[in-house]
Design a protein around this motif. Structure first.
Motif, PDB file in Angstrom:
ATOM      1  N   ASP A 425      -6.951   2.030  15.103  1.00 32.23           N
ATOM      2  CA  ASP A 425      -7.451   1.513  15.362  1.00 32.23           C
ATOM      3  C   ASP A 425      -7.387  -0.229  16.261  1.00 32.23           C
ATOM      4  O   ASP A 425      -8.077  -0.866  17.415  1.00 32.23           O
ATOM      5  N   ASN A 426      -5.329   0.168  15.891  1.00 33.28           N
ATOM      6  CA  ASN A 426      -4.789  -0.943  17.025  1.00 33.28           C
ATOM      7  C   ASN A 426      -5.035  -1.060  18.473  1.00 33.28           C
ATOM      8  O   ASN A 426      -3.597  -0.685  19.074  1.00 33.28           O
ATOM      9  N   GLY A 427      -5.038   0.840  18.575  1.00 30.06           N
ATOM     10  CA  GLY A 427      -4.723   1.491  19.557  1.00 30.06           C
ATOM     11  C   GLY A 427      -3.194   1.806  20.133  1.00 30.06           C
ATOM     12  O   GLY A 427      -2.529   2.226  20.488  1.00 30.06           O
ATOM     13  N   ASP A 428      -2.645   1.792  18.441  1.00 32.17           N
ATOM     14  CA  ASP A 428      -0.752   2.678  18.597  1.00 32.17           C
ATOM     15  C   ASP A 428      -1.577   3.964  18.156  1.00 32.17           C
ATOM     16  O   ASP A 428      -2.375   5.053  17.785  1.00 32.17           O
ATOM     17  N   VAL A 429      -0.139   5.091  18.408  1.00 33.53           N
ATOM     18  CA  VAL A 429      -0.860   6.596  18.342  1.00 33.53           C
ATOM     19  C   VAL A 429       0.159   6.412  17.084  1.00 33.53           C
ATOM     20  O   VAL A 429       0.663   6.473  15.749  1.00 33.53           O
ATOM     21  N   ALA A 430      -1.201   7.688  16.282  1.00 35.07           N
ATOM     22  CA  ALA A 430      -1.298   7.375  15.177  1.00 35.07           C
ATOM     23  C   ALA A 430      -0.785   8.680  14.572  1.00 35.07           C
ATOM     24  O   ALA A 430      -0.349   9.307  13.430  1.00 35.07           O
ATOM     25  N   GLN A 431      -1.355   9.103  14.822  1.00 36.34           N
ATOM     26  CA  GLN A 431      -1.538  11.244  14.821  1.00 36.34           C
ATOM     27  C   GLN A 431      -1.227  12.073  16.274  1.00 36.34           C
ATOM     28  O   GLN A 431      -1.768  11.576  17.140  1.00 36.34           O
ATOM     29  N   LEU A 432      -0.269  13.364  15.944  1.00 34.43           N
ATOM     30  CA  LEU A 432      -0.114  14.506  17.579  1.00 34.43           C
ATOM     31  C   LEU A 432      -1.145  15.254  16.773  1.00 34.43           C
ATOM     32  O   LEU A 432      -0.293  16.066  15.813  1.00 34.43           O
ATOM     33  N   ASN A 433      -1.399  16.192  17.429  1.00 36.43           N
ATOM     34  CA  ASN A 433      -2.550  16.983  17.057  1.00 36.43           C
ATOM     35  C   ASN A 433      -1.327  18.114  18.109  1.00 36.43           C
ATOM     36  O   ASN A 433      -1.566  17.813  19.193  1.00 36.43           O
ATOM     37  N   CYS A 434      -1.187  18.914  18.036  1.00 40.18           N
ATOM     38  CA  CYS A 434       0.165  20.138  18.838  1.00 40.18           C
ATOM     39  C   CYS A 434      -0.748  21.520  18.116  1.00 40.18           C
ATOM     40  O   CYS A 434      -1.229  21.820  17.463  1.00 40.18           O
ATOM     41  N   SER A 435       0.176  22.740  19.375  1.00 41.05           N
ATOM     42  CA  SER A 435       0.292  23.683  18.854  1.00 41.05           C
ATOM     43  C   SER A 435       1.695  24.473  18.106  1.00 41.05           C
ATOM     44  O   SER A 435       2.156  24.157  19.313  1.00 41.05           O
ATOM     45  N   TYR A 436       1.185  25.634  17.753  1.00 38.36           N
ATOM     46  CA  TYR A 436       3.094  25.713  17.226  1.00 38.36           C
ATOM     47  C   TYR A 436       2.923  27.449  17.998  1.00 38.36           C
ATOM     48  O   TYR A 436       1.825  28.234  18.070  1.00 38.36           O
ATOM     49  N   PHE A 437       4.490  27.600  18.728  1.00 42.06           N
ATOM     50  CA  PHE A 437       3.648  28.955  19.479  1.00 42.06           C
ATOM     51  C   PHE A 437       4.840  30.176  18.469  1.00 42.06           C
ATOM     52  O   PHE A 437       6.036  29.701  17.936  1.00 42.06           O
ATOM     53  N   GLU A 438       3.912  30.893  17.443  1.00 37.92           N
ATOM     54  CA  GLU A 438       4.451  31.983  16.713  1.00 37.92           C
ATOM     55  C   GLU A 438       5.502  32.653  16.497  1.00 37.92           C
ATOM     56  O   GLU A 438       6.734  32.674  16.021  1.00 37.92           O
ATOM     57  N   ASP A 439       5.321  33.267  18.246  1.00 35.51           N
ATOM     58  CA  ASP A 439       6.695  34.014  18.897  1.00 35.51           C
ATOM     59  C   ASP A 439       8.061  33.673  18.947  1.00 35.51           C
ATOM     60  O   ASP A 439       8.816  33.518  19.439  1.00 35.51           O
ATOM     61  N   SER A 440       8.149  32.143  18.342  1.00 37.71           N
ATOM     62  CA  SER A 440       8.876  30.967  18.972  1.00 37.71           C
ATOM     63  C   SER A 440      10.364  30.396  18.388  1.00 37.71           C
ATOM     64  O   SER A 440      11.030  29.849  18.449  1.00 37.71           O
ATOM     65  N   ARG A 441       9.555  30.992  17.121  1.00 42.18           N
ATOM     66  CA  ARG A 441      11.153  30.757  15.299  1.00 42.18           C
ATOM     67  C   ARG A 441      12.288  31.049  15.920  1.00 42.18           C
ATOM     68  O   ARG A 441      12.307  31.426  16.924  1.00 42.18           O
ATOM     69  N   SER A 442      13.207  30.231  15.566  1.00 37.61           N
ATOM     70  CA  SER A 442      14.503  29.561  16.430  1.00 37.61           C
ATOM     71  C   SER A 442      15.300  31.144  15.808  1.00 37.61           C
ATOM     72  O   SER A 442      15.097  31.537  14.549  1.00 37.61           O
ATOM     73  N   GLY A 443      16.442  31.699  16.382  1.00 34.95           N
ATOM     74  CA  GLY A 443      16.571  32.663  16.391  1.00 34.95           C
ATOM     75  C   GLY A 443      16.046  34.105  16.671  1.00 34.95           C
ATOM     76  O   GLY A 443      16.893  35.451  17.094  1.00 34.95           O
ATOM     77  N   GLN A 444      14.689  34.085  17.078  1.00 32.61           N
ATOM     78  CA  GLN A 444      13.812  35.158  17.291  1.00 32.61           C
ATOM     79  C   GLN A 444      12.962  34.910  18.198  1.00 32.61           C
ATOM     80  O   GLN A 444      12.026  34.810  17.596  1.00 32.61           O
TER      81      GLN A 444
END
Ligand code: ATP
Ligand code: MG
Length: 541
Positions: A425-444
């Motif tokens: 309500d104050n105009g501050d960033v409260a949450q980010l909706n993101c997508s993740y890339f399943e095939d980007s797992r570290s090491g694989q």
């Protein structure tokens, strides 16, 4: 292995040994007055006294200089012992100046009999006004001519408790015209109707430091009596006493410079005030320069010893930069502290394409360069926290962290992209909706995506809320004065943060961690779920 330090004191000891001047070997003492907790300045003296005895196969006494019962206590005695042990040193024996009260008294009687000491009945003010100054000689006390018998009688009666405090003192008869004010008939005994923590009510007269110290050193056969430079002007008195009593051993007093540290104070009297006036939270407050405070903050004995060896031992007065201590602290933990993730100012991230109510277990090493620290499991689910400072709505050029529409890698996990920013309500960033890339797992990673940055994160469901205490300097100025103490104190020397850490940190035995990209932190020894920030990762924070 670094070569052992060498300095003018070690060189002196080496030549004394080479010329067989030390029939009993090297014997040192560390002589704290139990009127407060030890600070890092004492650590310098401890490392020197215990260090040379260790190096040359000698002995070190831990001697409590307990001649002022008003200010001393068993609490301090116990704390001092614990701190010396914690620093990693072992004493040959614990002794007390009070162990020698009877001997010290007898030497005083001996001096009276030789007409080298007299009972003076001037009050404190008269004594001060007849002492003279640096440019003017003092005046003889009108009581200086008392007969030996009268002095013996009065001194005995002082001991018996027949007089009030301040009525009489015992003074040496040296020289009121000496250019060294310490030699102008110094007081060696005063009346104090105060119970002593060890001798109880056995005494109501107590010997002064200058008379006590040299006698204790001689009785213990100290080979090198190491003390700080302000005692240089007292050395003639140290020598005078031992030259004029019937004690056939005479240790050399050797002075070295006191350690001063910027942005803090190093006097027990002032540290006592900070505690008494609740300007800090006790002697072991992590902002204090005390050994107990540094320990609670997460500093290790090895770091303190390394610091003491780097500052060395000289006759030049030195105020050392806090950066040097911090450097030693960092260096000590760099390879040995497990590295985990803690988010100090959490910002919620929802991975909209990650299944609800599911979690996977990722793996990460506790230390990328030190395999012996092993691996830990990192739970990863739909909701995470990242550092508020790792997101920018309007990123500057070449920004490597997260911003709208951009990607970043989560350490030991996946690449995510910020799709939507949710404001409160104050105009501050409260949450980010993101997508993740399943095939980007570290090491694989087969995604072919190349985000510029890597940030730390904690799983929201599995993460543990903790309080992180971030400490700044206790004083605003490099050299706080005792008269400007309140004005010099930094009112914002601690910031409490509601942080979240990965669960493996809470389960690990180590109290000390690097929180990746943030600094070194230590679990508080007394308060559950509190972490103290030990030091930042780099200089200048
Ligand atoms: P303070 O003013 O903090 O009370 P102090 O010298 O009166 O200091 P003591 O308990 O008498 O404290 O000190 C024990 C030993 O530690 C002494 O030999 C003293 O010289 C040494 N010491 C105290 N402070 C320092 C310091 N800042 N640097 C090096 N040695 C110190
Ligand atoms: Mg002192």
């Amino acid at each position: 292995m670094e070569s052992p330090p060498t300095d003018f004191i070690r060189q002196r000891i080496q030549s004394d040994l080479a010329e067989q001047r030390l029939s009993q070997g090297v014997i040192t003492r560390f002589p704290p007055e139990p009127n407060g907790y030890l600070h890092i300045g004492h650590a310098k003296s401890i490392c020197l006294n215990f260090g040379v005895a260790e190096q040359f196969g000698g002995k070190t006494y831990l001697r409590f200089d307990d001649t002022n019962p008003l200010k001393e206590s068993d609490e301090y005695v116990d704390a001092i012992k614990a701190d010396v042990k914690w620093l990693g040193f072992e004493w040959t024996e614990v002794t007390h100046a009070s162990d020698y009260f009877e001997e010290i008294y007898n030497y005083a009687v001996e001096l009276i009999k030789a007409d080298k000491a007299f009972v003076c009945s001037l009050d404190a003010e008269a004594m001060r006004s007849t002492r003279g100054s640096l440019t003017e000689p003092g005046q003889d006390s009108p009581y200086r001519g008392r007969s030996v018998d009268e002095n013996l009688d009065l001194f005995q009666r002082m001991r018996n408790g027949e007089f009030a405090e301040g009525e009489h003192v015992l003074r040496l008869k040296i020289d009121m015209a000496s250019p060294n004010i310490n030699m102008r008939d110094p007081v060696i005994y005063r009346i104090r109707h105060v119970a002593h923590q060890r001798t109880g009510d056995a005494w109501c007269i107590y010997p002064m430091y200058d008379f006590t110290h040299c006698i204790c050193d001689a009785l213990e056969g100290i080979s090198h009596s190491l003390c700080t430079l302000e005692f240089e002007d007292h050395r003639p008195l140290y020598d005078w006493v031992l030259d004029n009593i019937n004690l056939n051993y005479h240790p050399p007093q050797i002075e070295f410079s006191r350690l001063g540290l910027e942005y803090t104070v190093m006097s027990k009297r002032i540290l006592n005030r900070l505690v008494d006036e609740s300007l800090v939270d006790g002697w072991d407050d992590p902002r204090m320069p005390t050994i107990a405070g540094l320990r609670r903050r997460g500093v290790t004995p090895a770091a303190i010893r390394d610091f003491c060896s780097r500052i060395g031992v000289t006759k030049q007065d030195n105020t050392v930069e806090m950066n040097l201590l911090e450097f030693c602290v960092r260096k000590d933990m760099e390879d040995s502290a497990p590295r985990g993730m803690g988010v100090l100012q959490p910002l919620k991230v929802v991975l909209t394409n990650f299944p609800e109510d599911q979690s996977i277990e990722l793996q990460g090493p506790w230390h990328a360069q030190n395999e012996s620290l092993g691996q830990r499991t990192l739970p990863f689910g739909r909701e995470l926290y990242i550092e508020r400072a790792d997101f920018e709505l309007e990123p500057p050029k070449k920004y490597k962290r997260l911003s709208p529409g951009e990607m970043v890698r989560l350490r030991y996990a996946f690449i995510i992209r910020c799709d939507e920013v949710i404001f409160d309500d104050n105009g501050d960033v409260a949450q980010l909706n993101c997508s993740y890339f399943e095939d980007s797992r570290s090491g694989q990673d087969t995604s072919g995506l190349k985000p510029k940055g890597v940030i730390h994160w904690v799983d929201a469901a599995a993460g543990v809320p903790v309080q992180v205490r971030d400490y700044q300097r206790l004083f605003k100025v490099p050299n706080p004065g005792s008269d400007t103490l309140l004005a010099d104190i930094n009112p914002d020397s601690v910031v409490h943060l509601n942080a979240v850490v990965e669960p493996a940190i809470m389960q690990h035995d180590s109290p000390r961690f690097q929180f990746e990209r943030q600094g070194y932190f230590c679990k508080d020894a007394a308060l559950p779920d509190v972490f103290n920030k030990t030091v930042s990762l780099r200089e200048g924070f």
